[in-house]
Design a protein around this motif. Structure first.
Motif, PDB file in Angstrom:
ATOM      1  N   GLU A  51       1.066  -1.108   0.016  1.00 22.16           N
ATOM      2  CA  GLU A  51      -0.282   0.133  -0.131  1.00 22.16           C
ATOM      3  C   GLU A  51       0.583   1.264  -0.228  1.00 22.16           C
ATOM      4  N   THR A  53       0.228   5.687   0.382  1.00 28.74           N
ATOM      5  CA  THR A  53      -0.231   6.544   0.366  1.00 28.74           C
ATOM      6  C   THR A  53      -0.030   7.688   0.608  1.00 28.74           C
ATOM      7  N   ARG A  95      -5.912  12.583   1.348  1.00 24.15           N
ATOM      8  CA  ARG A  95      -5.022  11.489   0.887  1.00 24.15           C
ATOM      9  C   ARG A  95      -6.043   9.907  -0.682  1.00 24.15           C
ATOM     10  N   ASN A  96      -5.212   9.372  -0.886  1.00 27.42           N
ATOM     11  CA  ASN A  96      -5.508   7.995  -1.236  1.00 27.42           C
ATOM     12  C   ASN A  96      -4.794   7.033  -1.472  1.00 27.42           C
ATOM     13  N   THR A  97      -4.959   5.686  -1.400  1.00 25.06           N
ATOM     14  CA  THR A  97      -3.737   4.553  -1.393  1.00 25.06           C
ATOM     15  C   THR A  97      -4.497   3.771  -2.655  1.00 25.06           C
TER      16      THR A  97
END
Length: 107
Positions: A51, A53, A95-97
């Protein structure tokens, strides 16, 4: 090590490429001054989950049309080719993951 020749090395090589690509994308496209991105590797016994982020959050990563001679912009195509599964999880803002999963070989 691995009872299936090539299984562990395939996962290792794919994981190295995925970490590099996702981190580069986050640093290039998802970074704002004063903020950084976060990398997490999660071993779930049968799956390795990567992941990344980012701190941008205003534009979800997605495939974009490219000119045949474009020098960049193929990162998500590479992620799609290497990962067994991948996707984007938005939020919490800002945020984006982006995550990618690799199935681990049986021990």
């Amino acid at each position: 090590m691995d009872a299936h020749p090539g299984g562990a090395s395939r996962v290792t090589e794919a994981a190295e490429h995925l970490v590099a690509e996702l981190a580069a994308n986050a640093a290039t496209h998802g970074r704002l001054p004063g903020r950084d991105f976060r990398l997490a590797l999660l071993d779930r016994r049968t799956t390795l989950r990567i992941e990344v982020t980012d701190t941008r959050g205003d534009d979800l990563p997605r495939h974009r049309p490219l000119a045949p001679d474009a020098e960049s912009g193929r990162g998500l195509l590479l992620v799609e080719a290497l990962a067994d599964r991948w996707g984007v999880q938005p939020g919490p803002v800002p945020r984006n993951t982006v995550w990618a999963e690799l199935d681990l070989p049986n021990p």
